[in-house]
Design an enzyme around this catalytic site. Structure first.
Site, PDB file in Angstrom:
ATOM      1  N   GLY A  32      24.619  53.352 -30.681  1.00  0.00           N
ATOM      2  CA  GLY A  32      25.694  54.034 -31.741  1.00  0.00           C
ATOM      3  C   GLY A  32      26.942  55.008 -30.948  1.00  0.00           C
ATOM      4  O   GLY A  32      27.350  54.122 -30.386  1.00  0.00           O
ATOM      5  N   VAL A  33      26.880  56.031 -31.269  1.00  0.00           N
ATOM      6  CA  VAL A  33      28.017  56.887 -30.738  1.00  0.00           C
ATOM      7  C   VAL A  33      27.632  56.987 -29.137  1.00  0.00           C
ATOM      8  O   VAL A  33      28.607  56.954 -28.226  1.00  0.00           O
ATOM      9  CB  VAL A  33      27.938  58.356 -31.230  1.00  0.00           C
ATOM     10  CG1 VAL A  33      28.769  59.476 -30.433  1.00  0.00           C
ATOM     11  CG2 VAL A  33      28.244  58.576 -32.551  1.00  0.00           C
ATOM     12  N   ASP A  34      26.353  57.146 -28.664  1.00  0.00           N
ATOM     13  CA  ASP A  34      26.078  57.248 -27.526  1.00  0.00           C
ATOM     14  C   ASP A  34      26.487  56.084 -26.657  1.00  0.00           C
ATOM     15  O   ASP A  34      27.032  55.958 -25.429  1.00  0.00           O
ATOM     16  CB  ASP A  34      24.442  57.382 -27.358  1.00  0.00           C
ATOM     17  CG  ASP A  34      23.880  58.111 -26.120  1.00  0.00           C
ATOM     18  OD1 ASP A  34      22.816  58.075 -25.850  1.00  0.00           O
ATOM     19  OD2 ASP A  34      24.660  58.371 -25.190  1.00  0.00           O
ATOM     20  N   SER A 124      22.857  62.505 -35.954  1.00  0.00           N
ATOM     21  CA  SER A 124      21.593  62.344 -36.687  1.00  0.00           C
ATOM     22  C   SER A 124      21.665  61.403 -37.909  1.00  0.00           C
ATOM     23  O   SER A 124      20.536  61.063 -38.376  1.00  0.00           O
ATOM     24  CB  SER A 124      20.599  63.503 -36.961  1.00  0.00           C
ATOM     25  OG  SER A 124      20.227  64.425 -35.864  1.00  0.00           O
ATOM     26  N   TYR A 128      18.674  58.026 -36.485  1.00  0.00           N
ATOM     27  CA  TYR A 128      17.817  59.156 -36.775  1.00  0.00           C
ATOM     28  C   TYR A 128      17.739  59.375 -38.239  1.00  0.00           C
ATOM     29  O   TYR A 128      16.999  60.252 -38.432  1.00  0.00           O
ATOM     30  CB  TYR A 128      18.256  60.599 -35.990  1.00  0.00           C
ATOM     31  CG  TYR A 128      17.936  60.516 -34.426  1.00  0.00           C
ATOM     32  CD1 TYR A 128      17.231  59.400 -33.757  1.00  0.00           C
ATOM     33  CD2 TYR A 128      18.229  61.446 -33.741  1.00  0.00           C
ATOM     34  CE1 TYR A 128      17.093  59.282 -32.517  1.00  0.00           C
ATOM     35  CE2 TYR A 128      18.011  61.495 -32.121  1.00  0.00           C
ATOM     36  CZ  TYR A 128      17.320  60.717 -31.517  1.00  0.00           C
ATOM     37  OH  TYR A 128      17.244  60.388 -30.622  1.00  0.00           O
TER      38      TYR A 128
HETATM   39  N1  APR Z   1      32.727  57.040 -33.580  1.00  0.00           N
HETATM   40  C1  APR Z   1      31.990  57.919 -34.418  1.00  0.00           C
HETATM   41  N2  APR Z   1      31.181  57.852 -35.210  1.00  0.00           N
HETATM   42  C2  APR Z   1      30.175  56.509 -34.937  1.00  0.00           C
HETATM   43  C3  APR Z   1      30.479  55.613 -33.887  1.00  0.00           C
HETATM   44  C4  APR Z   1      31.747  55.988 -33.056  1.00  0.00           C
HETATM   45  N3  APR Z   1      32.258  54.996 -32.396  1.00  0.00           N
HETATM   46  N4  APR Z   1      29.423  54.930 -33.568  1.00  0.00           N
HETATM   47  C5  APR Z   1      28.520  55.102 -34.509  1.00  0.00           C
HETATM   48  N5  APR Z   1      29.080  56.236 -35.178  1.00  0.00           N
HETATM   49  C6  APR Z   1      28.229  56.952 -36.323  1.00  0.00           C
HETATM   50  C7  APR Z   1      27.221  56.359 -36.998  1.00  0.00           C
HETATM   51  O1  APR Z   1      27.780  55.533 -38.188  1.00  0.00           O
HETATM   52  C8  APR Z   1      26.284  57.220 -37.587  1.00  0.00           C
HETATM   53  O2  APR Z   1      27.015  57.865 -38.858  1.00  0.00           O
HETATM   54  O3  APR Z   1      27.772  58.016 -35.797  1.00  0.00           O
HETATM   55  C9  APR Z   1      26.662  58.490 -36.579  1.00  0.00           C
HETATM   56  C10 APR Z   1      25.392  58.909 -35.731  1.00  0.00           C
HETATM   57  O4  APR Z   1      24.752  57.784 -35.428  1.00  0.00           O
HETATM   58  P1  APR Z   1      23.978  57.416 -34.204  1.00  0.00           P
HETATM   59  O5  APR Z   1      24.890  57.043 -33.144  1.00  0.00           O
HETATM   60  O6  APR Z   1      22.853  56.273 -34.354  1.00  0.00           O
HETATM   61  O7  APR Z   1      23.409  58.849 -33.515  1.00  0.00           O
HETATM   62  P2  APR Z   1      22.003  59.395 -34.204  1.00  0.00           P
HETATM   63  O8  APR Z   1      21.684  59.045 -35.738  1.00  0.00           O
HETATM   64  O9  APR Z   1      22.140  61.130 -33.825  1.00  0.00           O
HETATM   65  O10 APR Z   1      20.986  58.824 -33.364  1.00  0.00           O
HETATM   66  C11 APR Z   1      20.737  59.201 -32.004  1.00  0.00           C
HETATM   67  O11 APR Z   1      20.866  56.725 -31.265  1.00  0.00           O
HETATM   68  O12 APR Z   1      22.354  55.848 -30.071  1.00  0.00           O
HETATM   69  C12 APR Z   1      21.081  56.135 -30.052  1.00  0.00           C
HETATM   70  O13 APR Z   1      20.939  57.385 -27.808  1.00  0.00           O
HETATM   71  C13 APR Z   1      21.012  57.662 -29.263  1.00  0.00           C
HETATM   72  O14 APR Z   1      18.815  57.761 -29.160  1.00  0.00           O
HETATM   73  C14 APR Z   1      19.893  58.416 -29.798  1.00  0.00           C
HETATM   74  C15 APR Z   1      20.304  58.195 -31.105  1.00  0.00           C
END
Ligand code: APR
Length: 181
Positions: A32-34, A124, A128
């Site tokens: 995802g974002v990470d 999240s 999540y």
């Molecule tokens: N820019 C903006 N938003 C994004 C991007 C991006 N490049 N990529 C994904 N998203 C959105 C997703 O669509 C979602 O709506 O960010 C939101 C959060 O999703 P996740 O990244 O999956 O984060 P989260 O739900 O908080 O879960 C965190 O996911 O990636 C792993 O290492 C991270 O274990 C942690 C968990």
């Protein structure tokens, strides 16, 4: 007066002082974002995260807390990593409080760093599994409360929504909360 803005797009392309990362407790990357932030930001970010693990966060970053690193190659000055709660019906209230804390702690840290503009993803709401509408309500409410306590510290708090659906949900929640669009 700090502007709360909503944009549809990719958080790694935002030209802001602070980009907030939806990290996990390990601080060692993920999807995802990470994943996007580490991929686009480059190895410097992970190196700084490893440094944090080796120094202050031996057991990892607790849910609801925030730490800052370099933004590497991103068009930003810092990345503030925060760990959102996983959505579960049990102890909902406590988890909702932690999601609010992610926003409060990230903004507090951004102000401490001297940032003027901050970009948040929808924390999240991906892996999540937090429902976007409820996450938007918690996030927008927490940010508005912080800005009331510290008016003028920040120029802009920007929510960067990935996809039209998430953008529209945040837009609807924001107007339901009576926040200016
Ligand atoms: N820019 C903006 N938003 C994004 C991007 C991006 N490049 N990529 C994904 N998203 C959105 C997703 O669509 C979602 O709506 O960010 C939101 C959060 O999703 P996740 O990244 O999956 O984060 P989260 O739900 O908080 O879960 C965190 O996911 O990636 C792993 O290492 C991270 O274990 C942690 C968990």
């Amino acid at each position: 007066m700090t502007q709360i803005t909503l944009v549809e797009g990719d958080i790694t392309e935002q030209q802001v002082d602070v980009v907030v990362n939806a990290a996990n407790t390990s601080l060692l990357g993920g999807g995802g974002v990470d994943g996007a932030i580490h991929r686009k930001g480059g190895p410097e970010i992970l190196a700084a995260c490893r440094e944090l693990r080796a120094s202050h966060y031996g057991k990892g970053l607790p849910v609801g807390r925030a730490v800052a690193t370099t933004a590497g190659r991103l068009p930003a000055r810092w990345v503030v990593h925060t760990v959102g709660p996983v959505h579960r019906a049990e102890d909902y209230e406590e988890r909702a409080g932690l999601l609010a804390s992610c926003h409060r702690e990230s903004l507090r840290l951004a102000v401490e760093l001297g940032a003027r503009t901050v970009a948040f993803p929808a924390i999240s709401t991906g892996v999540y599994q937090w429902p976007v509408e409820d996450a938007a309500r918690i996030a927008l409410t927490a940010v508005a409360e912080v800005l009331e306590e510290a008016p003028g510290e920040l120029e802009e708090v920007r929510f960067v929504l990935f996809g039209r659906a998430a953008y529209e949900t945040f837009e609807q929640v924001r107007s339901a909360l009576g926040q200016r669009s």
